[in-house]
Design a protein around this motif. Structure first.
Motif, mmCIF file in Angstrom:
data_model
loop_
_atom_site.group_PDB
_atom_site.id
_atom_site.type_symbol
_atom_site.label_atom_id
_atom_site.label_comp_id
_atom_site.label_asym_id
_atom_site.label_seq_id
_atom_site.Cartn_x
_atom_site.Cartn_y
_atom_site.Cartn_z
ATOM 1 N N THR A 117 0.833 -1.210 0.000
ATOM 2 C CA THR A 117 0.000 0.000 0.000
ATOM 3 C C THR A 117 0.862 1.252 0.000
ATOM 4 O O THR A 117 0.548 2.244 -0.680
ATOM 5 C CB THR A 117 -0.934 0.006 1.218
ATOM 6 N N MET A 118 1.970 1.224 0.734
ATOM 7 C CA MET A 118 2.839 2.400 0.844
ATOM 8 C C MET A 118 3.633 2.682 -0.418
ATOM 9 O O MET A 118 4.302 3.707 -0.513
ATOM 10 C CB MET A 118 3.776 2.243 2.044
ATOM 11 N N GLU A 119 3.524 1.830 -1.413
ATOM 12 C CA GLU A 119 4.155 2.123 -2.699
ATOM 13 C C GLU A 119 3.417 3.248 -3.423
ATOM 14 O O GLU A 119 3.981 3.910 -4.293
ATOM 15 C CB GLU A 119 4.180 0.856 -3.565
ATOM 16 N N SER A 120 2.151 3.473 -3.039
ATOM 17 C CA SER A 120 1.360 4.514 -3.709
ATOM 18 C C SER A 120 0.683 5.492 -2.742
ATOM 19 O O SER A 120 0.030 6.440 -3.186
ATOM 20 C CB SER A 120 0.281 3.864 -4.586
ATOM 21 N N GLU A 121 0.829 5.275 -1.436
ATOM 22 C CA GLU A 121 0.192 6.135 -0.435
ATOM 23 C C GLU A 121 1.247 6.777 0.467
ATOM 24 O O GLU A 121 2.388 6.329 0.512
ATOM 25 C CB GLU A 121 -0.780 5.328 0.440
ATOM 26 N N SER A 122 0.842 7.829 1.194
ATOM 27 C CA SER A 122 1.760 8.490 2.122
ATOM 28 C C SER A 122 1.490 8.108 3.573
ATOM 29 O O SER A 122 2.292 8.414 4.457
ATOM 30 C CB SER A 122 1.676 10.010 1.969
ATOM 31 N N ALA A 123 0.362 7.425 3.822
ATOM 32 C CA ALA A 123 0.042 6.965 5.170
ATOM 33 C C ALA A 123 -0.930 5.795 5.068
ATOM 34 O O ALA A 123 -1.816 5.783 4.215
ATOM 35 C CB ALA A 123 -0.587 8.084 6.006
ATOM 36 N N ALA A 124 -0.743 4.809 5.945
ATOM 37 C CA ALA A 124 -1.614 3.631 5.926
ATOM 38 C C ALA A 124 -1.642 3.004 7.309
ATOM 39 O O ALA A 124 -0.667 3.086 8.062
ATOM 40 C CB ALA A 124 -1.136 2.608 4.899
ATOM 41 N N VAL A 125 -2.767 2.368 7.625
ATOM 42 C CA VAL A 125 -2.917 1.750 8.940
ATOM 43 C C VAL A 125 -3.619 0.410 8.801
ATOM 44 O O VAL A 125 -4.572 0.269 8.032
ATOM 45 C CB VAL A 125 -3.692 2.684 9.900
ATOM 46 N N LEU A 126 -3.123 -0.597 9.516
ATOM 47 C CA LEU A 126 -3.801 -1.889 9.566
ATOM 48 C C LEU A 126 -5.064 -1.754 10.404
ATOM 49 O O LEU A 126 -5.047 -1.146 11.476
ATOM 50 C CB LEU A 126 -2.895 -2.947 10.192
#
Length: 213
Positions: A117-126
Motif C-alpha cells: 500500500t505504501m508504494e502509492s500512499e503516504s500513510a496507511a494503517v492496519l
C-alpha cells in the motif's frame, strides 16, 4: 520497498502487574514479547533499520538479545507520542512503520499488504472490523450508538512517509495535542489520506495477563 521499523517499547507494565516492562515477559514459546515482536522485521530484507524506543537501553540489550547491525536504540519519552517523536529523529528511510513493542503476533501477510500500500500512499494503517457494537457513553449513560459497519479497530504497524509524520508531530506538540494513535495526527494536521489496510485479529496488543499465550 525499503523502510525503517520504529518499535515503541517503553513502559512500566502497570496493567500487567509484573513490576517491570511487559515487553520482557515470556510467551509460551520461551521468547520474550519484544524478541517475538522484533523477529518479523529482522527476517525482512526490506527493513533496512530497526529503531527501538525503550526506557532502559542497558536492560533492553541484556533481556532482548538478537541485536543486529540494523538496530538503533533510542530513549523513550514521557508519553507514547513523545517516544515515537524521539524515535523518528533516528529514522533513516523515507518510509517508517511504527509498531507497538507489545504486539508480537504480526503476520507476514499483513506486513506485506501495508508495504504494498505504501508504494502509492503516504500513510496507511492496519485495521480489522469491529465485532462488537460501540456505544458513546457520557456520565454513565449511552448517548449514541455508532453504526458498526463503518467502524474499524486500528492496529500497528502504522506506516507513513517519515517527513509527513514528523511534520505532524511538530504541529501536535505546538498545539499541546495528544493523539490517540499516530495516524490521528496525520488526519488532524495534514491533507494526506490515511489508507486502510486489512489486518488480522491475531495481531493484538498484549495488555493484560490474559493476553499472554
Amino acid at each position: 520497498m525499503e523502510y525503517s521499523a520504529l518499535i515503541v517499547a517503553a513502559g512500566s507494565g502497570t496493567r500487567m502487574k509484573l513490576g517491570f516492562n511487559k515487553v520482557y515477559a515470556k510467551l509460551s514459546d520461551g521468547m520474550t514479547i519484544i524478541e517475538k515482536t522484533l523477529s518479523i522485521f529482522q527476517q525482512d530484507e526490506d527493513c533496512i533499520q530497526i529503531v527501538v524506543v525503550t526506557d532502559c537501553a542497558e536492560h533492553f540489550e541484556k533481556m532482548s538479545g538478537r541485536k543486529d547491525g540494523r538496530m538503533v536504540i533510542v530513549a523513550g519519552g514521557k508519553t507514547r507520542q513523545e517516544s515515537v517523536y524521539n524515535g523518528l529523529h533516528a529514522v533513516l528511510a523515507d518510509t517508517v512503520l511504527v509498531h507497538d513493542g507489545a504486539r508480537p503476533f504480526l503476520d507476514h501477510e499483513s506486513l506485506e499488504r501495508i508495504k504494498k500500500t505504501m508504494e502509492s500512499e503516504s500513510a496507511a494503517v492496519l485495521c480489522v472490523p469491529c465485532k462488537d457494537t460501540v456505544k458513546h457513553v457520557v456520565g454513565g449513560y449511552v448517548v449514541e450508538t455508532y453504526e458498526r459497519s463503518t467502524l474499524q479497530c486500528a492496529q500497528t504497524p502504522q506506516a507513513f512517509n517519515t517527513d509527513l509524520l514528523l511534520s505532524c508531530m511538530h504541529k501536535a506538540f505546538d498545539d499541546h495535542y495528544i493523539g490517540t494513535d499516530d495516524s490521528s495526527l496525520v488526519e488532524k494536521y495534514s491533507s494526506s489520506k490515511v489508507a486502510v489496510v486489512e489486518g488480522s485479529y491475531e495481531n493484538y496488543k498484549i495488555t493484560t495477563p490474559e493476553d499472554l499465550r
